[in-house]
Design a protein around this motif. Structure first.
Motif, short mmCIF file in Angstrom:
data_model
loop_
_atom_site.label_atom_id
_atom_site.label_comp_id
_atom_site.label_asym_id
_atom_site.label_seq_id
_atom_site.Cartn_x
_atom_site.Cartn_y
_atom_site.Cartn_z
N LEU A 74 4.62 7.66 2.26
CA LEU A 74 4.60 6.12 2.64
C LEU A 74 3.97 4.93 2.57
O LEU A 74 3.19 4.97 1.45
CB LEU A 74 4.47 6.57 3.93
CG LEU A 74 4.39 8.06 5.21
CD1 LEU A 74 3.48 7.75 6.54
CD2 LEU A 74 6.18 7.39 5.33
N LEU A 124 3.99 0.31 2.49
CA LEU A 124 3.61 -0.73 3.38
C LEU A 124 4.20 -1.76 2.32
O LEU A 124 4.10 -1.97 1.63
CB LEU A 124 2.13 -1.26 4.02
CG LEU A 124 1.59 -0.31 5.07
CD1 LEU A 124 0.35 -0.28 5.62
CD2 LEU A 124 2.43 -0.36 6.25
N SER A 139 1.25 -1.34 0.67
CA SER A 139 0.42 -0.04 -0.50
C SER A 139 0.98 1.12 0.12
O SER A 139 2.44 1.01 0.09
CB SER A 139 -0.59 0.47 0.85
OG SER A 139 -1.93 1.19 1.20
N ARG A 140 0.58 2.68 -0.18
CA ARG A 140 1.27 3.71 -0.06
C ARG A 140 0.32 4.77 0.10
O ARG A 140 -1.16 4.70 -0.06
CB ARG A 140 1.85 3.59 -1.42
CG ARG A 140 1.21 4.34 -3.10
CD ARG A 140 1.89 5.43 -3.85
NE ARG A 140 1.04 5.40 -4.84
CZ ARG A 140 0.49 6.55 -5.14
NH1 ARG A 140 0.69 7.80 -4.20
NH2 ARG A 140 -0.02 7.18 -5.98
N ARG A 184 5.84 -7.51 7.67
CA ARG A 184 5.35 -5.96 6.95
C ARG A 184 5.85 -5.34 7.20
O ARG A 184 5.57 -5.25 8.74
CB ARG A 184 3.54 -6.01 6.71
CG ARG A 184 3.31 -4.73 5.76
CD ARG A 184 1.85 -4.58 5.90
NE ARG A 184 1.37 -5.37 4.96
CZ ARG A 184 -0.34 -6.44 4.79
NH1 ARG A 184 -0.84 -5.31 5.97
NH2 ARG A 184 -0.28 -7.37 4.14
N MET A 188 6.53 -0.87 7.17
CA MET A 188 6.60 0.63 6.95
C MET A 188 8.04 1.64 6.41
O MET A 188 8.85 1.15 7.13
CB MET A 188 5.74 1.58 8.06
CG MET A 188 5.53 2.84 7.48
SD MET A 188 4.32 4.15 8.04
CE MET A 188 3.07 3.23 8.59
N SER A 189 7.83 2.10 5.54
CA SER A 189 8.51 2.75 5.18
C SER A 189 8.64 3.88 4.17
O SER A 189 8.03 4.25 4.08
CB SER A 189 9.70 1.91 4.94
OG SER A 189 11.31 2.32 4.35
N ARG A 190 9.26 4.52 3.34
CA ARG A 190 10.11 5.48 2.15
C ARG A 190 10.30 5.23 0.99
O ARG A 190 11.29 4.09 1.10
CB ARG A 190 9.78 6.86 2.80
CG ARG A 190 9.77 7.05 3.60
CD ARG A 190 10.12 8.45 4.36
NE ARG A 190 11.54 8.09 4.75
CZ ARG A 190 12.27 8.49 4.27
NH1 ARG A 190 12.62 9.79 3.20
NH2 ARG A 190 13.41 8.86 4.84
#
Length: 135
Positions: A83, A85, A63-64, A93, A95-97
């Protein structure tokens, strides 16, 4: 501002492991499940037997979302970044960039590769595109 790490614990161990430039994950030695965020106990079976292993660093964007910041003085356009997932190939899973990728170029299903950014004690995992999106 950087948060101060405790003198011991899973966050400090994570920072120590990723200093070699690779993503490391904990794996439960009882249920063989890879874990992210670093912990002292397996969230799946409650085991205390967690071991660190290097991960492939490969994953898929699940996802974003795009965040818009206020324009800086003199600018008319807001800043924006995405951002994401990411479902790691090992299972967790996170979260990042994707800091070097235009948010419009980030599609759900995009294959990505992790890299480590930041300085000692404040490393973060970010991603770069590693291929085309899986439909």
């Amino acid at each position: 501002m950087t948060a101060q790490l405790p003198a011991s614990g899973p966050d400090l161990e994570f920072q120590t492991h990723v200093e070699d430039g690779r993503l490391w994950l904990q794996t439960c030695e009882d249920c063989d499940t890879a874990i992210f965020m670093p912990r002292i106990i397996c969230p799946h079976c409650g085991s205390l037997r967690l071991a660190w292993h290097p991960a492939s660093g490969l994953g898929t964007v699940y996802s974003r979302t795009v965040l818009y910041g206020r324009p800086k003085p003199g600018d008319t356009r807001p800043t924006r970044h995405a951002l994401v997932l990411v479902d790691l190939d090992e299972g967790p899973r996170m979260m990042s960039r994707l800091p070097d990728t235009d948010p419009d170029d980030i599609a759900i299903g995009l294959r990505v590769k992790a890299r480590v950014e930041g300085e000692a004690g404040a490393h973060v995992i970010v991603f770069d595109p590693a291929g085309e999106a899986n439909a």
